[in-house]
Motif scaffolding. Structure first.
Motif, PDB file in Angstrom:
ATOM      1  N   ARG A   1       0.642  -1.169   0.152  1.00 24.68           N
ATOM      2  CA  ARG A   1      -0.012   0.054   0.021  1.00 24.68           C
ATOM      3  C   ARG A   1       0.743   1.298   0.055  1.00 24.68           C
ATOM      4  NH1 ARG A   1      -4.716   0.772   4.320  1.00 24.68           N
ATOM      5  NH2 ARG A   1      -3.865   2.433   5.335  1.00 24.68           N
TER       6      ARG A   1
ATOM      7  N   GLU B   1       2.221   1.803  -3.641  1.00 25.86           N
ATOM      8  CA  GLU B   1       1.387   2.150  -4.485  1.00 25.86           C
ATOM      9  C   GLU B   1       1.058   3.662  -4.319  1.00 25.86           C
ATOM     10  OE1 GLU B   1      -1.783  -0.836  -3.444  1.00 25.86           O
ATOM     11  OE2 GLU B   1      -0.688  -2.260  -5.027  1.00 25.86           O
ATOM     12  N   THR B   2       0.860   4.100  -2.849  1.00 21.48           N
ATOM     13  CA  THR B   2       0.897   5.352  -2.687  1.00 21.48           C
ATOM     14  C   THR B   2       1.909   6.325  -3.276  1.00 21.48           C
ATOM     15  OG1 THR B   2      -0.631   4.774  -0.751  1.00 21.48           O
ATOM     16  CG2 THR B   2       0.422   7.185  -0.493  1.00 21.48           C
TER      17      THR B   2
END
Length: 184
Positions: free
Chosen positions: A20, A23-24
């Motif tokens: 995550r 991806e951020t």
């Protein structure tokens, strides 16, 4: 030639807990920086760095002040990735070219206030936080606050973490940062 022991993870190859954050980062920057790809080996380190970096971005120090702290740490720790990345950030902020050059060359800054910040950052590093009353008064005398002094500590902790991780993982300079390349 050094052994390349760290993987340039992708969100697919990284430990699930790091995906995550990766991806951020891609959404925010438009690409996955090699330091992030390598720090992903430890989701705790990656998340810790990104959270601390985000906290430092919300500090009461002005954006240019924060970049002076970061560049002071990055050049002191000879992190080619951090210096290039934050040279790019200073450029995007419209910082004076002379200021950027002085920071990259680890020289005194023409701006007295920013130089007091640079000096204070170095003093805190050199004294492991035991800055003298004189050093603290000189810093506060330039309009900085006690809160700002503690924010310098936050910046030091955050960017010492990243410079050490970049050295340990042997993070290469990403192509988008090539125009800002630096060596100690």
């Amino acid at each position: 030639m050094p052994i390349d022991m760290f993987t340039d993870h992708t969100p697919d190859s990284a430990p699930p807990a790091a995906r995550r954050s990766m991806e951020t980062t891609v959404r925010r920057l438009g690409y996955l920086p090699a330091p992030v790809a390598r720090m992903a080996e430890s989701p705790e380190l990656l998340d810790g760095f990104l959270k601390l970096s985000g906290a430092f971005e919300t500090a009461t120090l002005e954006p240019l002040d924060r970049e002076v702290v970061i560049m002071t740490i990055a050049t002191r720790n000879a992190c080619h990735v951090c210096v290039a990345m934050h040279t790019a950030k200073l450029t995007a902020l419209g910082a004076d070219a002379g200021l950027v050059t002085a920071l990259r060359e680890q020289r005194a800054l023409d701006d007295e206030r920013l130089d007091a910040l640079r000096d204070f950052t170095l003093t805190v590093l050199e004294t492991v936080g035991a800055a003298s009353d004189t050093a603290l008064k000189a810093f506060l005398g330039q309009g900085y606050t006690r809160r700002n002094a503690l924010e310098v500590v936050l910046g030091i902790g955050t960017y010492t973490m990243s410079t050490l991780a970049n050295w340990l993982t042997r993070a290469p300079l990403d192509e988008p940062l090539a125009p800002f390349a630096w060596s100690a």
